[in-house]
Write a protein that holds these residues in place. Structure first.
Motif, PDB file in Angstrom:
ATOM      1  N   SER A  82       2.384  -1.487  -4.134  1.00  0.00           N
ATOM      2  CA  SER A  82       1.729  -2.425  -3.238  1.00  0.00           C
ATOM      3  C   SER A  82       0.479  -3.028  -3.885  1.00  0.00           C
ATOM      4  CB  SER A  82       1.331  -1.707  -1.946  1.00  0.00           C
ATOM      5  OG  SER A  82       0.508  -2.526  -1.162  1.00  0.00           O
ATOM      6  N   VAL A  83       0.430  -4.357  -3.940  1.00  0.00           N
ATOM      7  CA  VAL A  83      -0.733  -5.049  -4.485  1.00  0.00           C
ATOM      8  C   VAL A  83      -1.931  -4.869  -3.551  1.00  0.00           C
ATOM      9  CG1 VAL A  83      -1.662  -7.288  -5.141  1.00  0.00           C
ATOM     10  CG2 VAL A  83       0.717  -6.725  -5.666  1.00  0.00           C
ATOM     11  N   GLU A  84      -1.671  -4.880  -2.253  1.00  0.00           N
ATOM     12  CA  GLU A  84      -2.747  -4.758  -1.280  1.00  0.00           C
ATOM     13  C   GLU A  84      -3.361  -3.355  -1.284  1.00  0.00           C
ATOM     14  OE1 GLU A  84       0.478  -5.674  -0.108  1.00  0.00           O
ATOM     15  OE2 GLU A  84       0.052  -7.785  -0.435  1.00  0.00           O
ATOM     16  N   GLU A  85      -2.543  -2.365  -1.527  1.00  0.00           N
ATOM     17  CA  GLU A  85      -3.015  -0.975  -1.451  1.00  0.00           C
ATOM     18  C   GLU A  85      -3.870  -0.585  -2.654  1.00  0.00           C
ATOM     19  OE1 GLU A  85      -0.891   3.315  -1.040  1.00  0.00           O
ATOM     20  OE2 GLU A  85       0.059   1.622  -0.052  1.00  0.00           O
TER      21      GLU A  85
END
Length: 97
Positions: A82-85
């Motif tokens: 995940s890029v957001e995580e």
């Protein structure tokens, strides 16, 4: 007989050991002053690898590292999908170097 056994061991298996590896085994391990064959009584590769992975485990024998080794904990960031995580921190306790 010892040299014959060593050379036979070198040629065992599907991949021959490199000459340099066998030379290192003899010179840097077997011939050093503090090498004692009695320390290998009951030796198990699997058991000793497990003890190296968990040196603080009370049920295992005490692993003795060379005097100039340093023990510390290190933290590394492991990427996630995940890029957001963002990456997750993973701490390795009792790391020796």
């Amino acid at each position: 007989m010892s040299i014959y056994r060593l050379m036979s061991w070198m040629n065992l298996g599907s991949h021959q050991k490199l000459e340099a590896e066998v030379q290192c085994l003899v010179k840097d391990i077997l011939q050093v002053d503090n090498f004692d064959i009695k320390h290998l009584e009951g030796f198990s590769v699997r058991k000793n690898l497990r003890e190296l992975d968990n040196p603080k485990d009370e049920s295992s024998e005490k692993i003795t590292f060379p005097d100039d080794w340093i023990e510390t904990s290190i933290t590394i960031d492991i990427p996630t999908k995940s890029v957001e995580e963002g990456p997750k921190a993973y701490t390795i306790p009792a790391f020796h170097y």
